[in-house]
Design a protein around this motif. Structure first.
Motif: not given
Length: 189
Positions: A54, A56, A108, A110, A113
């Motif tokens: 994942i 960001e 986590y 989504d 964040k």
């Protein structure tokens, strides 16, 4: 002998009796509504990923990346549970401070964040920082890293311990709280 008219009446009565019998049978043996469909709506629906990452990014700059051996994403809540985590957090200035971290477990969100790593987190910075805590929280809205529980930081000739530490710049600067203790100089090593 019976006339054709009598035979037709008997056949008609017989047909009516069969129709009534089928209707009674259909009503009596009506199946129960399946409860499974109702149970499935309350059941968590997850998507499982193996060895997935994942990432960001913000304004074209990578903020963090996390790879986990196992990720289970709840499709309804958009919460992910991760196992055996390896990741990197990138400081404000590209390449200035990169934190490499490991943790056995984490979650986590989504939608927000936010990341929570727990069960013992180990972090190493590319500029000599070593950081250990029971839990590490990334608050994305405030761009804040918080270490909680048996926090230990070693950097250069400084060693710090506390119940909690906060940093908004990759631990280049940080704030200790709760049973804070700092040792500097040659005794810190």
């Amino acid at each position: 002998m019976k006339s054709l008219k009598d035979k037709n009446k008997i056949a008609l009565y017989g047909f009516i009796v069969i129709i009534i019998a089928v209707c009674v049978w259909a009503v009596v043996t009506k199946p129960e509504p399946q409860k499974k469909a109702a149970d499935d709506t309350n059941k968590e629906q997850t998507m499982d990923y193996m060895s997935n990452t994942i990432v960001e990014e913000r304004n074209g700059r990578k903020i963090w990346e996390i790879t986990a051996d196992s990720i289970k994403m709840n499709t309804k809540t958009q919460q992910a549970e991760m196992e055996n985590i390896h990741g990197k957090y990138y400081g404000e200035n590209d390449g200035e401070q990169v934190l490499t971290l490991t943790a056995p477990h984490g979650t986590y969100s989504d939608s927000t964040k936010d990341i929570v790593l727990d069960n013992g987190v180990h972090v190493q910075g590319n500029q000599g920082l070593v950081f250990d805590a029971q839990k590490l929280v990334w608050d994305d809205e405030n761009q804040l890293l918080t270490g909680q529980g048996n926090v230990k930081i070693v950097k250069d000739n400084m060693q710090a311990q506390a119940d909690q530490v906060e940093s908004s710049n990759s631990f280049l600067q940080f704030k200790l709280s709760g049973n804070a203790h700092i040792v500097e100089g040659s005794t810190a090593q």
